[in-house]
Design an enzyme around this catalytic site. Structure first.
Site, PDB file in Angstrom:
ATOM      1  N   LYS A  39      24.019  -2.931  -2.409  1.00 35.03           N
ATOM      2  CA  LYS A  39      24.257  -2.903  -3.850  1.00 35.03           C
ATOM      3  C   LYS A  39      23.176  -2.040  -4.477  1.00 35.03           C
ATOM      4  CE  LYS A  39      25.278  -5.570  -7.943  1.00 35.03           C
ATOM      5  NZ  LYS A  39      24.717  -4.491  -8.769  1.00 35.03           N
ATOM      6  N   ARG A  60      32.378   2.596 -15.929  1.00 34.75           N
ATOM      7  CA  ARG A  60      33.336   1.543 -15.589  1.00 34.75           C
ATOM      8  C   ARG A  60      34.105   1.069 -16.815  1.00 34.75           C
ATOM      9  NH1 ARG A  60      29.177  -3.491 -14.311  1.00 34.75           N
ATOM     10  NH2 ARG A  60      28.956  -4.235 -16.463  1.00 34.75           N
TER      11      ARG A  60
END
Length: 301
Positions: A39, A60
């Protein structure tokens, strides 16, 4: 001109990992194999190649990022028309220990002086479409094969995110001995489709943080000492004292958003911003200000 070569057009809803306390087993979910990825500490983004090889790059939430990452856009434009990929934009900085991912350096990509811009990579972890084919209902394992075949030979700003199918290896690399800029692990079943919100990815972080909406600040204008934030559950709380390195970035982000002062020296924001905070585990529910999130926009109320 719209063509069938572009079956998926951004903005598109993205699969968002859900927080978990434990790294899932290797046969998760439903007995299928599991992929574990690092991550990385960056900005989530979707890149796409439209007709005439016109590349777009969106956050996003659908915000346009092309002007801040022209090198990524150029690399995307060389991919086949109809390509849509999902990944993380990461700033790479050099120090005495070598190269590392640095979230804070990404903010310099918004500055006008390109000489101060850090190098970046677009670390890719999924392919949503290629020429004439929507891949989102194909298993992740097949989407990853397509993605690997799309990428140019290194060196390139387009790279695959570090990944493994070994749970033990993932924990050792990215939880126990993580490098700077690695926040933990994302686990994804290799049989899963790309169908938000039904598709379930899991993230396990080394520290538990939240994205919160800053609704007011307190302290010197240009260098706020405290922030009042609205948490995802709708409650509001004050942070502990903001660390000095983070005060100027917050001050710059809020300078033109300050309303008239309220009792106690608080300035409400006429337009909120997003910050990352860490929620304490004590009964007093202390909040630690972690950093500004210029890549995110506050959700509508």
């Amino acid at each position: 001109m719209v063509s069938d070569d572009v079956p998926v057009r951004p903005p598109v809803p993205v699969v968002r990992p859900v927080a978990a306390a434990v790294v899932p087993a290797e046969r998760w979910p439903a007995g299928g194999a599991t992929q574990y990825t690092a991550k990385l500490d960056g900005w989530r983004a979707v890149g796409a190649v439209l007709e005439d090889h016109r590349a777009v790059l969106l956050s996003r939430e659908g915000g346009r990022l092309e002007s801040h990452f022209p090198d990524v856009v150029e690399a995307l434009a060389a991919l086949p028309v109809g390509t849509v990929v999902d990944g993380e934009l990461c700033a790479i900085v050099e120090d005495e220990h070598g190269s590392r991912v640095d979230f804070g350096a990404l903010a310099r990509r918004r500055g006008r002086d390109r000489r101060r811009w850090p190098s970046v990579v677009f670390a890719l972890f999924d392919a949503l479409s290629i020429t004439g084919r929507d891949l989102r209902r194909m298993p992740l394992e097949e989407r990853l094969e397509v993605l690997a075949g799309l990428l140019p030979a290194p060196p390139s700003v387009l790279q695959l995110v570090p990944a493994t199918t070994s749970r033990e290896q993932a924990i050792e690399r990215w939880m126990n001995n993580r490098a700077p800029g690695v926040e933990g692990i994302v686990a994804r079943g290799l049989t899963t489709l790309y169908v938000p919100p039904r598709t379930r990815w899991v993230k396990v972080r080394t520290t538990d943080t939240l994205d919160a909406v800053v609704v007011a600040v307190s302290g010197p204008v240009g260098r706020p000492a405290y922030a009042m934030v609205r948490l995802p559950d709708g409650t509001e709380a004050r942070t502990s004292q903001i660390p000095s390195p983070h005060r100027i970035p917050l001050g710059r982000a809020t300078a033109d958003r300050l309303g008239p002062p309220l009792t106690g020296g608080w300035h409400p924001l006429t337009a909120p911003v997003v910050a990352e905070v860490q929620l304490g585990t004590t009964r007093h529910r202390t909040l630690r200000y972690v950093r500004l999130r210029p890549d995110l926009t506050p959700p509508p109320r």
